[in-house]
Design an enzyme around this catalytic site. Structure first.
Site, PDB file in Angstrom:
ATOM      1  CB  CYS A 148      -0.926  -0.011   1.217  1.00 14.45           C
ATOM      2  SG  CYS A 148      -1.973   1.452   1.306  1.00 14.45           S
ATOM      3  CB  CYS A 151      -0.501   2.503   4.033  1.00 13.06           C
ATOM      4  SG  CYS A 151      -2.012   1.847   3.341  1.00 13.06           S
ATOM      5  CG  ASP A 152       3.216   1.195   4.504  1.00 15.93           C
ATOM      6  OD1 ASP A 152       2.858   1.720   5.573  1.00 15.93           O
ATOM      7  OD2 ASP A 152       2.919   0.027   4.193  1.00 15.93           O
TER       8      ASP A 152
END
Ligand code: NDP
Length: 315
Positions: free
Chosen positions: A139, A142-143
């Site tokens: 992701c 997200c990261d």
């Protein structure tokens, strides 16, 4: 526990969607029972730091966040249980569910929040760095932030991979995209966007041999050209896998309307499915946003829809 149990509201799944649905349903006196499934806490338990969930100015780890959500659901007397829903029968007005093949539950309303699972390549090195939070992610939204100013590699050639590569290109100095065939699967417009981005290098006919690292974190990726057989090592601190997701909806096949990948189709603007009293929230119905906050939002919608359904039924 054995025999048939009757519940007002059964929630299947324990990610942000399931726990948010539980908080709302419990506070509406629906006495929800929540089954956690095979991966209590869901996909967030494979994430390190969550920095984009509003209300946590210093960030929080995925596993910690899920413990907090569980506590919040239990504070209002949600009955959180471990167990795996193995079969359903949505023939009648009361919905039947079997847990661990043994316990039979009859529920007036069901909220499905079984989520989706990111697909990974399955390489031992990939799984090692994924498990220790050492630079493998599925992701970018997200990261990606953790890799700003660094070099990353992303594998995949669909719309998700293009979207994520483009997202990474704004944070990273260089993004190398590994495409296993000589063409993209993505739509032309998405593929063209990555082709026209200066700091994205696309390697066609290229597969991942190994994710390289020092034991604690990723340092590069060994790749192989599947036409010439040539191998090389690409330096990188992050390895992103964007080869698709699988919604965890197999047990609902034949009962609920789904798209060809298995995502449950909800009625637009609601959490309703094609079966009265069965609602869906989170990634089980969402291949577009896939965020903790959007899952939580649809979990709230599902609980409100379930409450209204029950109120109308009870008159
Ligand atoms: P897709 O199934 O469309 O694409 C998966 C990609 O991963 C393919 O290019 C595939 O390669 C590649 N792949 C699969 N397995 C491997 C492997 N073992 N090694 C290397 N590469 C591999 O998944 P997406 O998640 O991209 O998209 C899912 C759906 O969501 C699609 O319908 C898509 O259009 C939609 N979507 C739409 C978006 C939007 O409109 N904004 C954004 C994101 C997704 P190959 O092509 O060789 O099979």
């Amino acid at each position: 526990m054995s025999g048939i149990e009757r519940v007002k509201c059964l929630i299947i799944g324990s990610g942000p969607a399931g726990y948010t649905a539980a908080i709302y349903a419990a506070r509406a006196n629906m006495s929800p029972v929540l089954y956690q499934g095979l991966q209590p806490g869901g996909q967030l338990t494979t994430t390190n730091e969550v920095e984009n969930f509003p209300g946590y100015p210093s960030g929080i780890t995925g596993p910690e966040m899920m413990i907090e959500l569980q506590k919040q659901a239990e504070r209002f007397n949600t009955d959180v249980r471990s167990g795996w829903v193995s079969k359903v029968d949505f023939t009648g007005p009361v919905h039947k569910v079997w847990v661990d093949e043994t316990t039979e539950i009859h529920a007036d309303t069901i909220i499905i929040s079984t989520g989706a699972s990111a697909k990974y390549l399955g390489l031992e090195s990939e799984q090692h760095y994924l498990k220790i939070g050492g630079g493998v992610s599925a992701c970018a939204v997200c990261d990606g932030f953790f890799y700003r100013g660094q070099e990353t590699v992303i594998v995949g050639a669909g719309d998700s991979a293009c979207e994520e590569a483009h997202y990474l290109s704004k944070l990273c100095t260089k993004v190398t995209m590994l495409v296993r065939r000589d063409e993209f699967r993505a739509s032309k417009i998405m593929a063209n966007r990555v082709k026209n981005t200066e700091n994205i290098e696309i390697l066609y006919n290229t597969e991942t041999e190994e994710v390289l690292g020092d034991g604690n974190g990723v340092t590069g990726v060994k790749v192989k050209n599947n036409v010439t057989g040539e191998t090389k090592e690409i330096p990188a601190t992050g390895f992103f896998v964007a080869i698709g997701h699988k919604p965890n909806t197999d047990i609902f096949k034949g009962w609920l309307d789904m798209d060809e990948t298995g995502y449950i189709i909800n009625k637009p603007g609601s959490s309703k499915t094609n079966i009265d009293g069965v609602f869906v929230s989170g990634d089980a119905a969402d291949h577009v946003y896939r965020q903790a906050i959007t899952a939580a939002g649809t979990g709230c919608m599902a609980a409100l829809d379930a409450e209204r359904y029950l109120a109308a039924k009870e008159g």
